[in-house]
Design an enzyme around this catalytic site. Structure first.
Site, PDB file in Angstrom:
ATOM      1  N   HIS A 103       0.676  73.948  41.294  1.00 32.85           N
ATOM      2  CA  HIS A 103      -0.316  72.888  41.322  1.00 32.85           C
ATOM      3  C   HIS A 103      -0.644  72.485  39.892  1.00 32.85           C
ATOM      4  O   HIS A 103      -0.172  73.124  38.938  1.00 32.85           O
ATOM      5  CB  HIS A 103      -1.593  73.364  42.031  1.00 32.85           C
ATOM      6  N   ASP A 199       3.246  82.156  38.733  1.00 33.69           N
ATOM      7  CA  ASP A 199       1.990  82.111  39.480  1.00 33.69           C
ATOM      8  C   ASP A 199       2.238  81.572  40.882  1.00 33.69           C
ATOM      9  O   ASP A 199       2.995  80.615  41.077  1.00 33.69           O
ATOM     10  CB  ASP A 199       1.008  81.209  38.737  1.00 33.69           C
ATOM     11  N   GLU A 240       4.312  86.519  41.431  1.00 30.93           N
ATOM     12  CA  GLU A 240       3.109  86.859  42.191  1.00 30.93           C
ATOM     13  C   GLU A 240       3.418  86.629  43.670  1.00 30.93           C
ATOM     14  O   GLU A 240       3.464  85.492  44.130  1.00 30.93           O
ATOM     15  CB  GLU A 240       1.928  85.994  41.745  1.00 30.93           C
ATOM     16  N   HIS A 305      -6.572  90.042  37.020  1.00 33.75           N
ATOM     17  CA  HIS A 305      -7.671  89.181  36.588  1.00 33.75           C
ATOM     18  C   HIS A 305      -8.331  88.465  37.766  1.00 33.75           C
ATOM     19  O   HIS A 305      -9.271  87.694  37.564  1.00 33.75           O
ATOM     20  CB  HIS A 305      -7.157  88.151  35.585  1.00 33.75           C
ATOM     21  N   ASP A 306      -7.835  88.732  38.977  1.00 33.47           N
ATOM     22  CA  ASP A 306      -8.431  88.152  40.180  1.00 33.47           C
ATOM     23  C   ASP A 306      -9.226  89.222  40.918  1.00 33.47           C
ATOM     24  O   ASP A 306      -9.521  90.279  40.372  1.00 33.47           O
ATOM     25  CB  ASP A 306      -7.338  87.569  41.073  1.00 33.47           C
TER      26      ASP A 306
END
Length: 540
Positions: A103, A199, A240, A305-306
């Site tokens: 995106h 990502d 990911e 980091h999530d």
């Protein structure tokens, strides 16, 4: 022959905005990362992973990109990135960067052109509909977004987004979009990066198959890997991929798709094992995942980091982990995970923290250490959503934590300045002077792990013991077997090791001194939350 450097790599993840502020404006930058590369090399790190530093409104930590080929001015300029790459090369550090092409930001010039004109070539870069079309895809952030479709008044249509509504999905089934992705990869490979963390890789496959539902979409990874390998043979794609483990084989291919797959499955069961103080969940997870093909590997981490996403567990198992590590509602997020760092989850128990770090480095795969984990940084639950675990790196007890020389109140990022994880109590400088600190123990683990290539590149199977608290793994490479032991429970244990080829071993690393293994079959001891790594004795 192409070197498989990632098999024995130690990857360190850095968010440039949070690591080190070199110019005193209160925000971390690329020059600040460059200033701390010697620290990473001294720790034993071999590869730096930089999270997004591209031009962005920063509404999603830089994952909302407006220009994939530009450094955001907040982080510096392209020469700062070139200087960072030059210094990393001098120190023997590889660098990988995030590839965010599922995106863009809604402020990206492509999207702005697309919404203005239905006849624009950029209209086809995104996914549009006159009415919200039925889809099995759900919003990634269900407590924030209630649909994957948002109406755009200027465009006169709905656009699709599975992340935030300000992050419209690219249509990767469009050849022109894929050409743009190749331009992006080519640009950064020419500047020397050793690969990309891809990502939302599993969602990219969904996008690639959208024009034809009978198509599996995995040709996208074939094409990406082929493109990258032609330009740099040893470059990696770290994906990911949060899917059931039976689907990992599709992302690995025959070793010609993703080089490394982030292992969410094993990560989930690690926390179940910690909650129970038993090895069985980890052994079950290892048995339930496919072996990577030749030339491919899993990547492992403790916290990213999530949020700590626990979707791979059953409902009862997820509740068990939540009740143990996130008993208060404010500690939970998106109805599926935990928004805490590891040290607060473990009550700051240094023994247990060191044990979990030892687990990270002894499980089969490439370990990833997130900035601050080596010193046991905490979280700030007063911050919204995932920002709770995105606070400034704590270098020293100076004002600004050694992160920035900006005056108090001018920091552009959060800093933990109260409670047990206050930067004045938890920082690199203090721990570097303490022989019993988490930093010291983590550094020893990393350097020992680099010397035990059997863990990174060998075949792993459970060792034959009868002690439910202990994870015992036997790693074999080129006919040499090594043994790693980790006691997930608080009590000291003794047990017998029955593997015939593990009877004559000596300690390489441990949580403290132990008597040499003795007896036949050999008897071993572990303290509560203890760990030992052993290799065969050298015959004289």
């Amino acid at each position: 022959m192409v070197p498989l450097w990632y098999r024995n790599a130690i990857i360190y993840q850095v968010d440039p905005s949070l690591f080190r502020d070199a110019n005193g404006d209160g925000l971390g930058d690329l020059a600040g990362v460059s200033e701390r590369l010697e620290y990473l090399r001294g720790l034993g790190v071999t590869c730096l992973w930089l999270t997004p530093f591209y031009a962005s409104p920063m509404r999603d930590g830089g994952y909302d990109v407006t220009d994939h080929l530009a450094v955001d001015p907040r982080f510096g300029a392209l020469p700062d990135f070139v200087a960072l790459m030059a210094k990393a090369e001098e120190l023997g550090l590889r660098v990988i960067i995030d590839l965010v092409v599922h995106h863009t930001s809604d402020r990206h010039p492509w999207f702005q052109a697309a919404r203005r004109d239905r006849t624009s070539r950029y209209r086809g870069y995104y996914v549009w509909a006159d009415t919200p079309e039925p889809t099995d895809e759900k919003p990634i952030f269900p407590t924030v977004e209630d649909s994957v479709w948002t109406w755009d008044e200027q465009a006169g249509q709905y656009y699709k987004h599975i992340f935030y509504s300000h992050e419209p999905d690219l249509d990767l089934g469009n050849p022109e979009v894929r050409h743009e992705v190749e331009r992006i990869m080519d640009f950064w490979l020419r500047l020397g990066v050793s690969g990309f963390r891809v990502d939302a890789a599993s969602h990219m496959i969904d996008s690639a198959r959208s024009p034809d539902p009978t198509d599996d979409g995995f040709w996208l990874l074939d094409d990406m890997r082929r493109f990258v390998s032609r330009r740099r043979a040893d470059a990696v794609l770290l994906g990911e991929v949060d899917v059931p483990p039976c689907h990992y084989v599709d992302y690995f291919g025959r070793g010609d798709r993703l080089t490394l797959v982030l292992n969410f499955w094993l990560n989930n069961y690690l926390y179940l094992a910690l909650a129970r103080g038993k090895a069985e969940p980890l052994l079950r997870a290892l048995a339930g995942q496919p072996d990577p093909p030749e030339g491919a590997q899993y990547a492992l981490w403790l916290r990213n980091h999530d949020e700590l996403d626990l979707e791979r567990l059953s409902e009862d198992e997820r509740r068990e982990v939540m009740d143990c590590f996130a008993p208060d509602p404010e500690m939970r997020i998106y109805h599926r995970g935990i928004r805490r760092r590891l040290p607060p989850m473990l009550g700051g128990d240094k023994r247990r923290l060191a044990l979990v770090h030892a687990l990270l480095f002894c499980l089969p795969g490439t370990p990833i250490l997130r900035y601050g984990e080596e010193i046991g940084m905490g979280d700030d639950l007063s911050l919204p959503e995932r920002l709770a675990v995105r606070t400034a790196m704590q270098w020293s007890d100076e004002p600004g934590a050694g992160f920035s020389a900006a005056r108090p109140g001018q920091l552009a990022v959060p800093l933990i300045d109260s409670g047990p994880y206050d930067y004045r109590h938890v920082n690199v400088y203090a721990q570097s002077l303490d022989e019993d600190s988490l930093l010291t123990h983590t550094g020893k683990m990393i350097r020992a792990r680099l010397g035990m290539r059997e863990i990174g590149g060998g075949h792993c199977r459970p060792a034959a013991i009868e002690c439910p608290q202990v994870l015992a793994l036997r790693h074999e490479l080129d006919g040499v077997a090594v043994l790693t032991l980790a006691n997930l429970g608080p009590e000291d244990v003794q047990f017998t090791l029955h593997d015939a080829d593990c009877q004559h071993m000596t300690d390489v690393m441990a949580d403290g001194p132990y008597d040499a293994p003795s007896g036949h079959p050999v008897r071993l001891r572990l303290r509560g939350y203890g760990y030992r790594w052993l290799r065969p004795r050298i015959a004289l």
